[in-house]
Motif scaffolding. Structure first.
Motif, PDB file in Angstrom:
ATOM      1  N   GLN A 173       0.826  -1.210   0.000  1.00  0.00           N
ATOM      2  CA  GLN A 173       0.000   0.000   0.000  1.00  0.00           C
ATOM      3  C   GLN A 173       0.857   1.255   0.000  1.00  0.00           C
ATOM      4  OE1 GLN A 173      -3.825   0.534   0.264  1.00  0.00           O
ATOM      5  NE2 GLN A 173      -2.642   2.131  -0.769  1.00  0.00           N
ATOM      6  N   THR A 174       1.963   1.214   0.746  1.00  0.00           N
ATOM      7  CA  THR A 174       2.885   2.347   0.791  1.00  0.00           C
ATOM      8  C   THR A 174       3.522   2.575  -0.575  1.00  0.00           C
ATOM      9  OG1 THR A 174       3.372   1.907   3.121  1.00  0.00           O
ATOM     10  CG2 THR A 174       4.945   3.291   1.909  1.00  0.00           C
ATOM     11  N   VAL A 176       2.200   1.811  -3.465  1.00  0.00           N
ATOM     12  CA  VAL A 176       1.167   2.373  -4.333  1.00  0.00           C
ATOM     13  C   VAL A 176       1.015   3.868  -4.083  1.00  0.00           C
ATOM     14  CG1 VAL A 176      -1.310   2.373  -4.851  1.00  0.00           C
ATOM     15  CG2 VAL A 176      -0.095   0.201  -4.571  1.00  0.00           C
ATOM     16  N   SER A 177       1.001   4.253  -2.814  1.00  0.00           N
ATOM     17  CA  SER A 177       0.869   5.675  -2.477  1.00  0.00           C
ATOM     18  C   SER A 177       2.048   6.481  -2.992  1.00  0.00           C
ATOM     19  CB  SER A 177       0.749   5.834  -0.952  1.00  0.00           C
ATOM     20  OG  SER A 177      -0.394   5.174  -0.460  1.00  0.00           O
ATOM     21  N   LEU A 178       3.267   5.935  -2.826  1.00  0.00           N
ATOM     22  CA  LEU A 178       4.467   6.615  -3.306  1.00  0.00           C
ATOM     23  C   LEU A 178       4.435   6.758  -4.823  1.00  0.00           C
ATOM     24  CD1 LEU A 178       7.330   7.754  -2.801  1.00  0.00           C
ATOM     25  CD2 LEU A 178       8.188   5.405  -2.985  1.00  0.00           C
ATOM     26  N   ARG A 180       1.846   6.813  -6.824  1.00  0.00           N
ATOM     27  CA  ARG A 180       0.842   7.797  -7.234  1.00  0.00           C
ATOM     28  C   ARG A 180       1.350   9.215  -7.013  1.00  0.00           C
ATOM     29  NH1 ARG A 180      -4.645   4.931  -4.770  1.00  0.00           N
ATOM     30  NH2 ARG A 180      -4.899   3.394  -6.459  1.00  0.00           N
ATOM     31  N   LEU A 181       2.020   9.418  -5.900  1.00  0.00           N
ATOM     32  CA  LEU A 181       2.569  10.740  -5.607  1.00  0.00           C
ATOM     33  C   LEU A 181       3.558  11.172  -6.681  1.00  0.00           C
ATOM     34  CD1 LEU A 181       2.844  13.117  -3.585  1.00  0.00           C
ATOM     35  CD2 LEU A 181       4.694  11.818  -2.497  1.00  0.00           C
ATOM     36  N   ARG A 183       3.571  10.005  -9.762  1.00  0.00           N
ATOM     37  CA  ARG A 183       2.949   9.798 -11.071  1.00  0.00           C
ATOM     38  C   ARG A 183       3.529   8.590 -11.812  1.00  0.00           C
ATOM     39  NH1 ARG A 183       2.479  16.112 -13.179  1.00  0.00           N
ATOM     40  NH2 ARG A 183       1.244  16.850 -11.394  1.00  0.00           N
ATOM     41  N   THR A 186       1.906   1.316 -11.097  1.00  0.00           N
ATOM     42  CA  THR A 186       2.411   0.210 -10.284  1.00  0.00           C
ATOM     43  C   THR A 186       2.192  -1.143 -10.947  1.00  0.00           C
ATOM     44  OG1 THR A 186       0.327   0.291  -9.055  1.00  0.00           O
ATOM     45  CG2 THR A 186       2.240   1.351  -8.045  1.00  0.00           C
ATOM     46  N   LEU A 203      -5.850  -2.899  -3.098  1.00  0.00           N
ATOM     47  CA  LEU A 203      -4.793  -1.941  -2.767  1.00  0.00           C
ATOM     48  C   LEU A 203      -4.558  -0.920  -3.874  1.00  0.00           C
ATOM     49  CD1 LEU A 203      -2.209  -4.353  -1.084  1.00  0.00           C
ATOM     50  CD2 LEU A 203      -3.742  -2.730   0.048  1.00  0.00           C
ATOM     51  N   GLY A 204      -5.163  -1.141  -5.034  1.00  0.00           N
ATOM     52  CA  GLY A 204      -5.041  -0.179  -6.118  1.00  0.00           C
ATOM     53  C   GLY A 204      -3.854  -0.375  -7.030  1.00  0.00           C
ATOM     54  N   ASP A 206      -1.936  -1.239 -10.294  1.00  0.00           N
ATOM     55  CA  ASP A 206      -2.413  -1.053 -11.667  1.00  0.00           C
ATOM     56  C   ASP A 206      -2.277  -2.298 -12.538  1.00  0.00           C
ATOM     57  OD1 ASP A 206      -3.049   1.846 -11.536  1.00  0.00           O
ATOM     58  OD2 ASP A 206      -0.896   2.026 -11.137  1.00  0.00           O
TER      59      ASP A 206
END
Length: 222
Positions: A173-174, A176-178, A180-181, A183, A186, A203-204, A206
């Motif tokens: 999850q971390t 994925v967040s990184l 996205r931040l 751009r 994943t 978890l999102g 891609d």
């Protein structure tokens, strides 16, 4: 595989005299020890570019919308490598936007200047870059301020048990967040069952890669 475009990664196999196909884990360490990776990588890209070029010329479909190729750290620092690669792309009329070059996180950390130069040239052509085996080593994330990638590939050690281990779930999850931040898109490696697929979707992540999605097969059969 993810939503939208289909991606395929080119994987090496060593065929023995008895016709057995050996995975890279069996022979790559020896190739690296004897500094053979630049030769191997050149053989791989030459064969792949020729195959893709023939498909284009004959109006046949590619194995996937986007093709990924791995580049070793030894090859990145090999004199003339970038020029060789660019010449192959031009010779066979390959659309660079359909190519992704994968570089491991450890290579970027150990050879930041060389990696950044390669990334700049390839993205300048229109190709994309994947940061492979992300999270497999211990490092600060300082290099990410200078290294621009299009894809972030979560290392398989965090994916295999992501549906069972809370700590692996938090790590992915971390990532994925990184991503996205910054751009980045994943990709999760070693996706081997439906439970992993479901967790990664929650978890999102891609794109998914592994035996539960598609097993490796000869390029000619794709």
């Amino acid at each position: 595989m993810g939503e939208g475009r289909l991606h395929a990664e080119i994987l090496m196999r060593l065929v023995t005299e008895r016709g057995e196909r050996l995975t890279p884990g069996v022979f790559l360490s020896a190739a690296e020890r004897f500094q053979l990776m630049p030769r191997i990588d050149r053989i791989v890209v030459r064969k792949v570019m020729a195959d893709l070029g023939r498909r284009l010329a004959e109006n046949r479909p590619w194995p996937a919308d986007v093709i990924s190729l791995n580049v070793s750290g030894q090859t990145l620092s090999d004199e003339g490598w970038v020029e060789y690669l660019e010449a192959l792309i031009r010779e066979h009329g390959i659309p660079p936007e359909r190519l992704v070059f994968e570089i491991t996180e450890s290579t970027v950390i150990e050879q930041t200047e060389v990696a950044v130069a390669f990334v700049t040239r390839m993205r300048g052509l229109g190709a994309a870059i994947a940061l492979d085996d992300f999270g497999s080593g211990t490092s600060s994330f300082g290099y990410l301020r200078r290294f621009t990638a299009d894809y972030l590939k979560a290392d398989g050690q965090f994916v295999r048990h992501v549906h069972e281990r809370r700590e692996d779930r938090v790590i992915v999850q971390t990532m994925v967040s990184l991503a996205r931040l910054m751009r980045m898109t994943t990709i999760a490696e070693f996706v081997e069952n439906d439970a992993i697929i479901e967790t990664l979707r929650e978890l999102g992540v891609d794109y998914l890669q592994g035996y539960a999605v598609h097993k490796p097969q000869p390029l000619s059969e794709l």
